[in-house]
Write a protein that holds these residues in place. Structure first.
Motif, mmCIF file in Angstrom:
data_model
loop_
_atom_site.group_PDB
_atom_site.id
_atom_site.type_symbol
_atom_site.label_atom_id
_atom_site.label_comp_id
_atom_site.label_asym_id
_atom_site.label_seq_id
_atom_site.Cartn_x
_atom_site.Cartn_y
_atom_site.Cartn_z
ATOM 1 N N VAL A 63 0.825 -1.215 0.000
ATOM 2 C CA VAL A 63 0.000 0.000 0.000
ATOM 3 C C VAL A 63 0.854 1.258 0.000
ATOM 4 O O VAL A 63 0.644 2.171 -0.807
ATOM 5 N N ASP A 64 1.832 1.355 0.894
ATOM 6 C CA ASP A 64 2.645 2.568 0.982
ATOM 7 C C ASP A 64 3.492 2.767 -0.268
ATOM 8 O O ASP A 64 3.677 3.900 -0.731
ATOM 9 N N ALA A 65 3.996 1.691 -0.813
ATOM 10 C CA ALA A 65 4.769 1.791 -2.053
ATOM 11 C C ALA A 65 3.874 2.269 -3.198
ATOM 12 O O ALA A 65 4.295 3.089 -4.028
ATOM 13 N N ALA A 66 2.660 1.773 -3.236
ATOM 14 C CA ALA A 66 1.720 2.191 -4.282
ATOM 15 C C ALA A 66 1.417 3.678 -4.176
ATOM 16 O O ALA A 66 1.311 4.382 -5.192
ATOM 17 N N ARG A 67 1.272 4.185 -2.952
ATOM 18 C CA ARG A 67 1.006 5.615 -2.756
ATOM 19 C C ARG A 67 2.162 6.461 -3.273
ATOM 20 O O ARG A 67 1.949 7.516 -3.887
ATOM 21 N N ALA A 68 3.358 6.004 -3.027
ATOM 22 C CA ALA A 68 4.530 6.763 -3.486
ATOM 23 C C ALA A 68 4.598 6.778 -5.015
ATOM 24 O O ALA A 68 4.878 7.825 -5.621
ATOM 25 N N ILE A 69 4.343 5.636 -5.626
ATOM 26 C CA ILE A 69 4.343 5.573 -7.099
ATOM 27 C C ILE A 69 3.213 6.429 -7.661
ATOM 28 O O ILE A 69 3.384 7.149 -8.655
ATOM 29 N N ALA A 70 2.047 6.377 -7.021
ATOM 30 C CA ALA A 70 0.901 7.160 -7.482
ATOM 31 C C ALA A 70 1.227 8.649 -7.473
ATOM 32 O O ALA A 70 0.844 9.391 -8.390
ATOM 33 N N LEU A 92 -2.063 -9.137 1.302
ATOM 34 C CA LEU A 92 -3.367 -9.381 1.892
ATOM 35 C C LEU A 92 -4.457 -8.907 0.946
ATOM 36 O O LEU A 92 -4.295 -7.899 0.240
ATOM 37 N N ARG A 93 -5.557 -9.618 0.942
ATOM 38 C CA ARG A 93 -6.671 -9.242 0.070
ATOM 39 C C ARG A 93 -7.121 -7.800 0.335
ATOM 40 O O ARG A 93 -7.495 -7.079 -0.585
ATOM 41 N N SER A 94 -7.048 -7.388 1.572
ATOM 42 C CA SER A 94 -7.495 -6.040 1.937
ATOM 43 C C SER A 94 -6.547 -4.951 1.447
ATOM 44 O O SER A 94 -6.941 -3.781 1.316
ATOM 45 N N GLU A 95 -5.293 -5.281 1.195
ATOM 46 C CA GLU A 95 -4.319 -4.286 0.735
ATOM 47 C C GLU A 95 -4.537 -3.885 -0.720
ATOM 48 O O GLU A 95 -4.302 -2.731 -1.094
ATOM 49 N N ILE A 96 -4.973 -4.849 -1.510
ATOM 50 C CA ILE A 96 -4.976 -4.636 -2.965
ATOM 51 C C ILE A 96 -5.908 -3.513 -3.400
ATOM 52 O O ILE A 96 -5.500 -2.635 -4.181
ATOM 53 N N PRO A 97 -7.174 -3.468 -2.932
ATOM 54 C CA PRO A 97 -8.040 -2.361 -3.360
ATOM 55 C C PRO A 97 -7.479 -0.992 -2.995
ATOM 56 O O PRO A 97 -7.609 -0.031 -3.759
ATOM 57 N N VAL A 98 -6.858 -0.884 -1.817
ATOM 58 C CA VAL A 98 -6.289 0.388 -1.377
ATOM 59 C C VAL A 98 -5.157 0.809 -2.311
ATOM 60 O O VAL A 98 -5.056 1.978 -2.728
ATOM 61 N N ALA A 99 -4.292 -0.146 -2.651
ATOM 62 C CA ALA A 99 -3.181 0.145 -3.563
ATOM 63 C C ALA A 99 -3.701 0.552 -4.934
ATOM 64 O O ALA A 99 -3.192 1.505 -5.553
ATOM 65 N N LEU A 100 -4.725 -0.153 -5.414
ATOM 66 C CA LEU A 100 -5.280 0.165 -6.722
ATOM 67 C C LEU A 100 -5.939 1.535 -6.747
ATOM 68 O O LEU A 100 -5.848 2.272 -7.738
ATOM 69 N N LYS A 101 -6.619 1.889 -5.670
ATOM 70 C CA LYS A 101 -7.240 3.217 -5.600
ATOM 71 C C LYS A 101 -6.185 4.313 -5.650
ATOM 72 O O LYS A 101 -6.377 5.359 -6.281
ATOM 73 N N LEU A 103 -3.120 4.130 -7.074
ATOM 74 C CA LEU A 103 -2.601 4.196 -8.438
ATOM 75 C C LEU A 103 -3.610 4.855 -9.372
ATOM 76 O O LEU A 103 -3.241 5.664 -10.237
ATOM 77 N N SER A 104 -4.880 4.507 -9.197
ATOM 78 C CA SER A 104 -5.932 5.102 -10.025
ATOM 79 C C SER A 104 -5.984 6.610 -9.823
ATOM 80 O O SER A 104 -6.127 7.378 -10.789
ATOM 81 N N SER A 105 -5.883 7.025 -8.577
ATOM 82 C CA SER A 105 -5.927 8.455 -8.272
ATOM 83 C C SER A 105 -4.792 9.205 -8.967
ATOM 84 O O SER A 105 -4.992 10.290 -9.528
#
Length: 576
Positions: A63-70, A92-101, A103-105
């Protein structure tokens, strides 16, 4: 991030710029947990002024890595293609939607205009689809051309969310004058079932721009297949249709065959492992004869197709100059059937395009009504658990005149009283007394289910006798009915003939419809019909192929069969 991982990343950075605006971290196997672990990666993104392609597949993103890339992506308005498959292994299944959101943002803030979004092989389920829902609805996806979500475990719920997002994207893109024209859709192994497939079918029909559809292994049966078939009719540029390993059965295959008849650009059809069966295969043969001018590949493997039906398919390939591969492996041909199929293909100089027959299941059992759990008649209640949830599959059954029909036989009140009396208890005397009212004998014909019409045909043929007046009346009526049934499209004609052959026990069918007794009168009526102008040469070829491959079922009428065989052989040799 471990020192070894940092060293590996630094070592590969010089290789990530691949030209044409592409930055690739594909297959590095990096474990990117936090902002620190992606510092170098983020710096590369930020410094790439004209970034158009970003490949992150084959790593694992937190999640945190995804936020930095986003955050780094917020300035990349030139980004067009995101290859982000296999990106969340071990998360974790719960991490993936947060990471995707996140990146989408980043993409939406940047004002990116995506053409390719690949999130395949990420087992994110329905919640993962929620993670990209806003992205798919946004202007960033108005330009989307390829959407790849293979093996994501979306399920029915995810399929519905995805469908609504695509519909909203299309609605919004129309408002600004740049309608969404998705060309490639990939969503195999997602457990979409009927409800998910039917929801997506609505989106496909609305867009009307698809060129490739890949939806194998989704647990879709005839109801969902029928909905997809209706949608495909609106995608005139469709080139590839892959629905491998779903469950068509007769109804699904007939609906799909009718849709294919409207498409002129299909190059690849993959209906392998879909329980196409004999009647379905013959329906596809009709479409092959009449359309599909640029077809290159046909896969109907593992479909419980018997020798006779396979030969009918092979015979229709004669006028297909672009054909490269035909796969009939894993069916029920038997050793002699396999050899006969090879001979037919070789006689057309197409032997090299026939795929291996090494997994042939051998000749089908004599019993053709076994309950295997897939019969159409047993699937009526499936829609409660796998069904369309408001989608009536019968709405997609299209008659020759373009209207819809539900396949039900008309009520007796729709017939004149004399016609109803004849149908209840047919006799030569009643048939003669009908006079001009005989034209009312044929019920309105559903192109995909002429069962009731064929039953009337059999009732008339059963009255055949050598008494001159009765004989003339029966033959005249038989001609009138059969002419109408064969005068429509090749699909209607082939469906009529296959239904007739199933009802008399010559062709292996499905379901539990009662077999009609085979009478010499029917064979004599057919012998007469074969010689008439309305009975085309390819109709005779179909009939001859199937009858000659199942003389065992005709042994009770072998005398009458000899005359019919002779007439069919003569008709097959006539100039087309």
């Amino acid at each position: 991030m471990a020192a070894d991982d940092i060293a590996q990343l630094v070592n590969t950075l010089s290789k990530t710029h691949l030209g044409d605006g592409e930055l690739s971290y594909k297959g590095l196997g990096l474990k990117l947990d936090n902002a620190e672990s992606v510092e170098e990666l983020v710096q590369e993104i930020e410094q790439y002024q004209d970034l158009k392609v970003l490949r992150l597949e084959g790593n694992t993103l937190g999640v945190d890595a995804a936020r930095a890339i986003a955050k780094a992506l917020e300035s990349k308005d030139q980004l067009q293609r995101c290859y982000w498959s296999d990106l969340f292994t071990g998360r974790l299944r719960s991490e993936i939607p947060v990471a995707l959101k996140s990146l989408s943002s980043g993409l939406m803030i940047a004002g990116a205009r995506l053409t390719v979004l690949d999130l395949s092989d990420n087992a994110f389920g329905p919640d993962g689809v929620k993670g990209i829902d806003q992205l798919l609805r946004s202007a960033a996806c108005h330009t989307l051309r390829e959407l790849r979500l293979n093996n994501c475990g979306m399920g029915i719920g995810g399929g519905k969310i995805l469908a609504e997002a695509l519909l909203e994207c299309h609605r919004q893109s129309l408002v600004v004058g740049t309608p969404l024209r998705l060309r490639v859709f990939v969503a195999g192994r997602n457990r979409l079932e009927n409800e998910g497939a039917s929801a997506l079918a609505k989106a496909f029909q609305t867009m009307g721009s698809l060129e490739e559809v890949h939806m194998p292994q989704n647990g879709i049966n005839h109801a969902g297949v029928t909905a997809l078939a209706a949608a495909m009719r609106h995608n005139a540029d469709l080139r590839v249709l892959n629905l491998n390993d779903n469950t068509f059965t007769k109804r699904g295959t007939l609906a799909m065959a009718q849709a294919l008849g409207q498409l002129r650009n299909i190059q690849v059809i993959n209906f392998g492992d879909c329980l196409v069966r004999c009647e379905g295969a013959i329906a596809l043969a009709a479409v092959l004869r009449e359309g599909l001018p640029v077809l290159k590949e046909l896969n109907v493997s593992f479909g419980e197709i018997t020798e006779a039906a396979a030969l009918v398919v092979a015979q229709t390939l004669m006028d297909k100059p672009h054909m490269e591969k035909v796969d009939l492996n894993g069916n029920c041909l038997g050793e002699e059937g396999c050899e006969a199929l090879r001979e037919v293909m070789e006689s057309q100089d197409k032997g090299d395009m026939l795929a291996s027959l090494s997994d042939d299941e051998g000749e089908a059992d004599d019993e053709d009504d076994e309950d295997d759990g897939h019969d159409d008649e047993d699937d009526e209640d499936d829609d409660a658990s796998n069904g369309c949830n408001g989608c009536n599959e019968e709405d997609y059954f299209v008659k020759e005149n373009g209207t819809t029909a539900n396949g039900e036989s008309p009520s007796k009140s729709q017939f004149p009283e004399e016609v109803s009396s004849f149908l209840d208890c047919p006799s030569a005397e009643k048939l003669l007394e009908l006079g001009e009212m005989r034209r009312h004998l044929l019920p309105e014909v559903n192109i995909l289910d002429p069962h009731k019409a064929v039953e009337v045909l059999l009732k008339v043929a059963s009255l055949y006798s050598e008494e001159p007046v009765a004989k003339a009346t029966v033959l005249e009526t038989f001609d009138m009915l059969l002419r109408k049934l064969l005068s429509g499209s090749a699909l209607q004609a082939y469906t009529t003939l296959s239904t007739l052959l199933v009802l008399i026990g010559v062709l292996k069918g499905e379901g539990k419809k009662k077999k009609e007794p085979l009478t010499p009168g029917l064979l004599l009526c057919l012998e007469h019909a074969v010689q008439q102008d309305y009975f085309a040469q390819h109709h005779a070829s179909l009939l001859h192929t199937i009858l000659s491959n199942n003389r065992k079922a005709l042994k009770s009428c072998c005398g009458s069969m000899d005359g019919l065989s002779s007439a069919l052989e003569k008709r097959c040799l006539d100039e087309p």
